[in-house]
Design a protein around this motif. Structure first.
Motif, mmCIF file in Angstrom:
data_model
loop_
_atom_site.group_PDB
_atom_site.id
_atom_site.type_symbol
_atom_site.label_atom_id
_atom_site.label_comp_id
_atom_site.label_asym_id
_atom_site.label_seq_id
_atom_site.Cartn_x
_atom_site.Cartn_y
_atom_site.Cartn_z
ATOM 1 N N PRO A 58 0.821 -1.198 0.000
ATOM 2 C CA PRO A 58 0.000 0.000 0.000
ATOM 3 C C PRO A 58 0.867 1.265 0.000
ATOM 4 C CG PRO A 58 0.041 -0.929 2.204
ATOM 5 C CD PRO A 58 0.797 -1.882 1.308
ATOM 6 N N THR A 59 0.316 2.349 -0.542
ATOM 7 C CA THR A 59 1.045 3.606 -0.625
ATOM 8 C C THR A 59 1.074 4.285 0.741
ATOM 9 O OG1 THR A 59 0.416 3.865 -2.922
ATOM 10 C CG2 THR A 59 1.135 5.850 -1.766
ATOM 11 N N LEU A 60 2.264 4.717 1.131
ATOM 12 C CA LEU A 60 2.442 5.394 2.412
ATOM 13 C C LEU A 60 2.269 6.902 2.246
ATOM 14 C CD1 LEU A 60 3.277 5.648 5.376
ATOM 15 C CD2 LEU A 60 5.674 5.553 4.641
ATOM 16 N N ASP A 61 1.286 7.447 2.937
ATOM 17 C CA ASP A 61 1.104 8.884 3.067
ATOM 18 C C ASP A 61 1.354 9.179 4.546
ATOM 19 O OD1 ASP A 61 0.246 11.467 3.530
ATOM 20 O OD2 ASP A 61 -1.637 11.244 2.449
ATOM 21 N N THR A 73 -1.788 10.614 11.503
ATOM 22 C CA THR A 73 -2.841 11.398 12.133
ATOM 23 C C THR A 73 -3.638 10.479 13.052
ATOM 24 O OG1 THR A 73 -2.962 13.000 10.337
ATOM 25 C CG2 THR A 73 -4.906 12.800 11.736
ATOM 26 N N GLY A 74 -3.757 10.884 14.310
ATOM 27 C CA GLY A 74 -4.388 10.053 15.331
ATOM 28 C C GLY A 74 -3.315 9.536 16.277
ATOM 29 N N VAL A 75 -3.597 8.400 16.900
ATOM 30 C CA VAL A 75 -2.665 7.830 17.880
ATOM 31 C C VAL A 75 -2.061 6.543 17.314
ATOM 32 C CG1 VAL A 75 -2.360 6.965 20.230
ATOM 33 C CG2 VAL A 75 -3.973 8.835 19.784
ATOM 34 N N THR A 76 -0.741 6.472 17.403
ATOM 35 C CA THR A 76 0.018 5.315 16.929
ATOM 36 C C THR A 76 0.929 4.838 18.052
ATOM 37 O OG1 THR A 76 0.026 6.241 14.701
ATOM 38 C CG2 THR A 76 1.632 4.510 15.152
ATOM 39 N N ASP A 77 1.003 3.533 18.246
ATOM 40 C CA ASP A 77 1.966 2.946 19.183
ATOM 41 C C ASP A 77 3.142 2.410 18.390
ATOM 42 O OD1 ASP A 77 0.778 2.733 22.030
ATOM 43 O OD2 ASP A 77 -0.886 2.081 20.736
ATOM 44 N N THR A 132 0.057 -1.107 9.955
ATOM 45 C CA THR A 132 1.362 -1.535 10.446
ATOM 46 C C THR A 132 2.494 -1.002 9.575
ATOM 47 O OG1 THR A 132 0.290 -3.603 11.081
ATOM 48 C CG2 THR A 132 2.700 -3.566 11.159
ATOM 49 N N MET A 133 3.527 -0.486 10.238
ATOM 50 C CA MET A 133 4.707 -0.011 9.519
ATOM 51 C C MET A 133 5.949 -0.472 10.289
ATOM 52 S SD MET A 133 5.574 3.799 8.064
ATOM 53 C CE MET A 133 5.192 4.611 9.586
ATOM 54 N N ILE A 134 7.005 -0.779 9.537
ATOM 55 C CA ILE A 134 8.283 -1.188 10.134
ATOM 56 C C ILE A 134 9.336 -0.155 9.753
ATOM 57 C CG2 ILE A 134 10.086 -2.951 10.181
ATOM 58 C CD1 ILE A 134 7.880 -5.016 9.628
ATOM 59 N N ASN A 135 10.179 0.199 10.726
ATOM 60 C CA ASN A 135 11.217 1.218 10.559
ATOM 61 C C ASN A 135 12.565 0.614 10.961
ATOM 62 O OD1 ASN A 135 11.584 4.592 12.008
ATOM 63 N ND2 ASN A 135 12.953 3.472 10.718
ATOM 64 N N ARG A 136 13.546 0.816 10.097
ATOM 65 C CA ARG A 136 14.923 0.413 10.408
ATOM 66 C C ARG A 136 15.799 1.642 10.185
ATOM 67 N NH1 ARG A 136 19.223 -2.031 7.409
ATOM 68 N NH2 ARG A 136 20.537 -3.266 8.763
ATOM 69 N N THR A 178 8.477 -1.100 15.246
ATOM 70 C CA THR A 178 7.245 -1.542 14.614
ATOM 71 C C THR A 178 6.148 -0.595 15.076
ATOM 72 O OG1 THR A 178 7.947 -3.848 14.602
ATOM 73 C CG2 THR A 178 5.591 -3.427 14.373
ATOM 74 N N PHE A 179 5.453 0.026 14.115
ATOM 75 C CA PHE A 179 4.371 0.965 14.401
ATOM 76 C C PHE A 179 3.032 0.267 14.189
ATOM 77 C CE2 PHE A 179 7.886 3.523 12.852
ATOM 78 C CZ PHE A 179 7.889 4.646 13.666
ATOM 79 N N ARG A 180 2.058 0.619 15.031
ATOM 80 C CA ARG A 180 0.709 0.091 14.859
ATOM 81 C C ARG A 180 -0.287 1.200 15.196
ATOM 82 N NH1 ARG A 180 -1.689 -4.127 12.293
ATOM 83 N NH2 ARG A 180 -3.586 -4.705 13.364
#
Length: 177
Positions: free
Chosen positions: A29-32, A38-42, A149-153, A169-171
Motif C-alpha cells: 500500500p502507498t504510504l502517506d 494522524t491520530g494515535v500510533t503505538d 502496520t509499519m516497520i522502521n529500520r 514496529t508501528f501500529r
C-alpha cells in the motif's frame, strides 16, 4: 600506494550507497505519512550496537495532528530502564513525496522522501549520553506493511561509521487491516 588508497576509498564509499526510495514507487500500500500518523500510533522498538547487542528497548505513543499544512507528531517514549523522553516533530510536505521536519533535539532540518510504501528520512539527532551530547546521523527507512502496520529500520552513524541500529514496529490504534 596512491592506487591502493583510491581503491579503498571507492570501496568504502560504495558501502555507503544504498537503495533509492524511488525503487519502491510501485509497491503498495502507498504510504502517506500525514494519513498514517494522524491520530494515535503505538511503536515498539530497540537499539542495537553494531555488534548486534540490544542495549535499549522502548515503547512510544505518537499523537499526530494536522493544522495549516503542518503535521505535528508528539512522541512520548518509555524506555525499559523506566526513563521517559518526549520529542515533538513538525513536518511539512513539500510535494512530490518530499518531506522536511524539525524537532528540538534535531540539528537543522530533517529531509525525507516517500515513494510507494516507503519513506526514507534523514536527520542529525543530538543524542545525550552521560554528560556529553553527540550529533548522530540517522538514516531511517520506513515501510508500510498494511494500512495499520509499519516497520522502521534506522542506521545511526558518526563520522561515516555505523554505531548501531534502531528497529521499530508501528501500529495505528483503532485500525483494522
Amino acid at each position: 600506494m596512491k592506487i591502493l588508497v583510491n581503491v579503498m576509498l571507492a570501496v568504502l564509499l560504495a558501502g555507503c550507497a544504498g537503495p533509492d526510495v524511488q525503487q519502491y514507487k510501485t509497491v503498495s500500500p502507498t504510504l502517506d505519512p500525514a494519513e498514517y500518523f494522524t491520530g494515535v500510533t503505538d511503536a515498539w522498538g530497540m537499539f542495537q550496537k553494531r555488534d548486534g547487542e540490544v542495549t535499549k528497548r522502548f515503547h512510544v505513543v505518537i499523537t499526530g495532528t494536522q493544522q495549516q499544512g503542518v503535521l505535528t507528531l508528539d512522541e512520548r517514549f518509555r524506555y525499559d530502564d523506566g526513563t521517559t523522553q518526549q520529542r515533538v516533530w513538525r513536518l511539512v510536505n513539500d510535494g512530490q513525496g518530499r518531506w522536511r521536519g524539525t524537532a528540538a533535539d534535531v540539528e537543522g532540518e530533517a529531509q525525507g522522501t516517500a515513494a510507494g510504501n516507503a519513506l526514507r528520512w534523514q536527520y542529525t539527532l543530538l543524542l545525550p549520553v552521560d554528560d556529553t551530547t553527540y550529533a548522530m546521523q540517522f538514516d531511517d527507512w520506513m515501510f508500510l506493511i498494511d494500512r495499520c502496520t509499519m516497520i522502521n529500520r534506522a542506521s545511526m552513524r558518526k563520522f561515516g561509521i555505523e554505531f548501531g541500529q534502531v528497529t521499530l514496529t508501528f501500529r495505528r490504534r483503532a485500525c483494522t487491516p
